[in-house]
Design an enzyme around this catalytic site. Structure first.
Site, PDB file in Angstrom:
ATOM      1  N   SER A  40      31.125  54.269  50.324  1.00 42.31           N
ATOM      2  CA  SER A  40      31.790  53.077  49.776  1.00 42.31           C
ATOM      3  C   SER A  40      30.902  51.844  49.882  1.00 42.31           C
ATOM      4  CB  SER A  40      33.113  52.832  50.522  1.00 42.31           C
ATOM      5  OG  SER A  40      32.890  52.763  51.915  1.00 42.31           O
ATOM      6  N   HIS A 173      63.911  33.894  19.888  1.00 47.22           N
ATOM      7  CA  HIS A 173      63.550  34.914  18.881  1.00 47.22           C
ATOM      8  C   HIS A 173      62.402  34.437  17.992  1.00 47.22           C
ATOM      9  CE1 HIS A 173      67.431  36.722  20.037  1.00 47.22           C
ATOM     10  NE2 HIS A 173      67.893  35.487  19.942  1.00 47.22           N
ATOM     11  N   SER A 294      33.100  33.752  14.642  1.00 44.04           N
ATOM     12  CA  SER A 294      32.976  35.115  14.136  1.00 44.04           C
ATOM     13  C   SER A 294      31.572  35.292  13.581  1.00 44.04           C
ATOM     14  CB  SER A 294      34.013  35.346  13.040  1.00 44.04           C
ATOM     15  OG  SER A 294      33.608  36.408  12.212  1.00 44.04           O
ATOM     16  N   LYS A 300      35.846  30.744  11.261  1.00 40.82           N
ATOM     17  CA  LYS A 300      36.713  31.112  12.381  1.00 40.82           C
ATOM     18  C   LYS A 300      36.417  30.361  13.676  1.00 40.82           C
ATOM     19  CE  LYS A 300      39.398  34.045  12.472  1.00 40.82           C
ATOM     20  NZ  LYS A 300      39.275  35.508  12.480  1.00 40.82           N
ATOM     21  N   GLU A 307      43.024  35.062  24.820  1.00 40.87           N
ATOM     22  CA  GLU A 307      43.191  36.472  24.441  1.00 40.87           C
ATOM     23  C   GLU A 307      42.730  37.382  25.578  1.00 40.87           C
ATOM     24  OE1 GLU A 307      41.361  37.278  20.626  1.00 40.87           O
ATOM     25  OE2 GLU A 307      42.495  35.665  19.686  1.00 40.87           O
ATOM     26  N   GLN A 339      40.185  54.544  51.156  1.00 44.03           N
ATOM     27  CA  GLN A 339      38.921  53.911  50.767  1.00 44.03           C
ATOM     28  C   GLN A 339      38.991  53.435  49.313  1.00 44.03           C
ATOM     29  OE1 GLN A 339      35.062  55.282  52.337  1.00 44.03           O
ATOM     30  NE2 GLN A 339      34.632  55.940  50.250  1.00 44.03           N
TER      31      GLN A 339
HETATM   32  N1  ARG Z   1      34.862  53.406  54.389  1.00 42.47           N
HETATM   33  C1  ARG Z   1      36.098  53.763  54.978  1.00 42.47           C
HETATM   34  C2  ARG Z   1      37.243  53.125  54.197  1.00 42.47           C
HETATM   35  O1  ARG Z   1      37.007  52.307  53.414  1.00 42.47           O
HETATM   36  C3  ARG Z   1      36.141  53.316  56.393  1.00 42.47           C
HETATM   37  C4  ARG Z   1      37.056  54.089  57.260  1.00 42.47           C
HETATM   38  C5  ARG Z   1      36.537  55.480  57.424  1.00 42.47           C
HETATM   39  N2  ARG Z   1      37.220  56.190  58.396  1.00 42.47           N
HETATM   40  C6  ARG Z   1      37.085  57.506  58.501  1.00 42.47           C
HETATM   41  N3  ARG Z   1      37.713  58.073  59.447  1.00 42.47           N
HETATM   42  N4  ARG Z   1      36.397  58.187  57.623  1.00 42.47           N
HETATM   43  O2  ARG Z   1      38.383  53.468  54.367  1.00 42.47           O
END
Ligand code: ARG
Length: 481
Positions: A40, A173, A294, A300, A307, A339
């Site tokens: 992550s 309406h 445009s 335009k 939008e 995560q």
């Molecule tokens: N990157 C993980 C998350 O965002 C952190 C927690 C991970 N914990 C674990 N036991 N794998 O949730």
């Protein structure tokens, strides 16, 4: 089974700095695809400042409780200061091998300060760490959003005050219904934004509780002081159940829900701006900087920003549904599913913040075409209700008055005029089929048939009379709604 190709494999494997923090019990490394799939760090590095802040508070508490030494704390503080600088300057080498923001920072800390870095994770888990980081991050985002809502409101109030007496057709309406003032119309959006602000402020109360101390799920055997950490980090209180603290993301869902409503409100205003700016309607113009041309049609001027606000409401609604679905049916306690909470959450905050920033500027610079608004009012028999009310006040039952006015509108259609253009006699003739109507008409009827008369008569709290719109603006400026 011993896999000699895996540095981390086996109890006697030599210490390898590239090994994952948890790889001791594993006999083979994850594949590159799995590494990428489970990491992550590409998106949670946004929480680096919060992660460092949380770690410093945790370390301080560990030292106060005698769980780590004063030297360790000093080393951790020194190392973290350097890391914060590296991140700020864009020098920090984020590494996919280290999975997430927490392990990246911890690894660097250990490289910088040695054993003290390894002691930091005493009495905590990434599970309570990540939940703390998100809450710290979201608290900041909410504070930013509240300030931006206030700015948007201030600009809206200025325009509403300027146009407290500018008549325009009110619609139901999408048909001309009754006269309102443009200021009154805008104040409807002020009310919506006031409730939005209330929702964010309320959500903040539940965001602002500390998960740290829950550790992985069951709490920790170290003599920790959670209240101290909470106070250090500005949390109002601690989360009272360790399983709940690491597993629930309801606070993030609430945030997305408040965001979805705010965007829904702004999508409605956007739709109106688009409609009003259409040359067919021509009630307003938006500054050029919010519009685009445009590539093929030179004439335009497209209201792209409203939008897009309308369109981006879809992605915010989508994030809300994503988080609800993420949480649905999850068993206690932490699961890796969680995560997946971050990207929708970050995207929602980014979208809301950008939208509010743009909106404050856009609404403040709106050009109002008062003549066009008034022109539209004379086309829809906007004072028909006022005429009916006039007859009722002179003693005619409301249903008869309604019928009499309907006949007058029909006659106006035939004649091709609006109600105030009739003479008294013409009005009487038009209503002749309703007993008791014509004789109740007198010259004073023209006072209620005018737009100004109609507006001025709605002078109760919440009504569209210019004096009431000004009062609403004044109340709003005092923070009294
Ligand atoms: N990157 C993980 C998350 O965002 C952190 C927690 C991970 N914990 C674990 N036991 N794998 O949730």
């Amino acid at each position: 089974m011993t896999d000699t190709t895996t540095p981390a494999a086996g109890a006697n494997a030599p210490a390898d700095t590239s090994a994952k923090a948890w790889s001791g019990r594993f006999s083979e490394p994850v594949s590159d695809l799995v590494k990428r799939y489970t990491a992550s760090v590409s998106f949670d590095q946004r929480m680096a400042a919060q992660d460092i802040r949380g770690s410093l508070a945790h370390a301080k508490m560990l030292a106060r409780q005698g769980i780590i030494g004063a030297r360790d704390l000093a080393d951790i503080e020194r190392g973290m200061a350097q890391i914060a600088g590296e991140i700020e300057r864009g020098e920090f080498a984020w590494n996919l091998d280290d999975e997430d923001v927490h392990l990246n920072i911890e690894k660097r800390l250990t490289a910088l300060v040695g054993d003290a870095g390894k002691r930091l994770h005493t009495g905590r888990s990434r599970n309570d760490q990540v939940a703390t980081d998100i809450r710290l991050w979201l608290r900041d985002a909410i504070d930013r959003i509240l300030a931006l809502i206030a700015e948007f409101q201030a600009r809206l109030l200025d325009v509403a005050e300027t146009h407290a007496g500018t008549p325009m057709p009110g619609f139901t309406h999408l048909q001309v219904a009754q006269p309102v003032t443009f200021g009154h119309h805008l104040m409807a959006y002020f009310e919506m934004s006031r409730r939005d602000a209330e929702r964010f402020a309320d959500c903040r109360r539940r965001v602002n509780r500390l998960p740290l101390g829950a550790a992985a799920l069951a709490g920790t055997s170290y003599p920790i002081d959670r209240e101290f950490v909470a106070a250090e980090l500005g949390f109002d209180e601690v989360c009272f159940n360790s399983l709940d603290a690491v597993s629930d993301r309801d606070f993030a869902i609430e945030f997305c829900s408040a965001s979805a409503l705010l965007m829904t409100h702004l999508s409605r205003l956007s739709e109106e701006l688009i409609l009003w700016m259409s040359p067919r309607v021509g009630f307003i113009d938006l500054a050029d900087r919010f519009c685009t041309g445009s590539s093929i049609m030179p004439q335009k001027k497209n209201p792209d920003v409203p939008e897009l606000v309308r369109g981006k409401t879809g992605r915010v609604n989508g994030s809300l549904v994503a988080l609800l679905t993420l949480m649905k049916g999850q068993p206690l306690a932490y699961n890796k599913d969680n995560q997946e909470d971050k990207e929708p959450l970050f995207d929602t905050a980014d979208t809301v913040i950008d939208t509010l920033r743009i909106y404050a500027d856009m609404i403040g610079g709106i050009k109002v075409k008062a003549e066009a608004m008034r022109g539209a009012l004379s086309q829809g028999y906007a004072t028909a209700t006022d005429l009916a009310d006039y007859l009722v006040k002179k003693g005619l039952p409301f249903r008869d008055a309604h019928e009499a006015v309907a006949l007058a509108v029909r006659a106006a259609e035939v004649k091709g005029c609006d109600l105030p253009q009739f003479t008294l006699d013409e009005l009487r003739i038009a209503m002749a089929h309703v007993p008791g109507a014509a004789e109740r008409l007198a010259d004073d009827v023209f006072g209620v048939l005018t737009v100004e008369g109609s507006l001025a008569s709605r002078r109760h709290v919440g009504g569209t009379a210019p004096e009431q719109v000004r009062a609403a603006v004044a109340r709003a400026r005092l923070g009294r709604g």
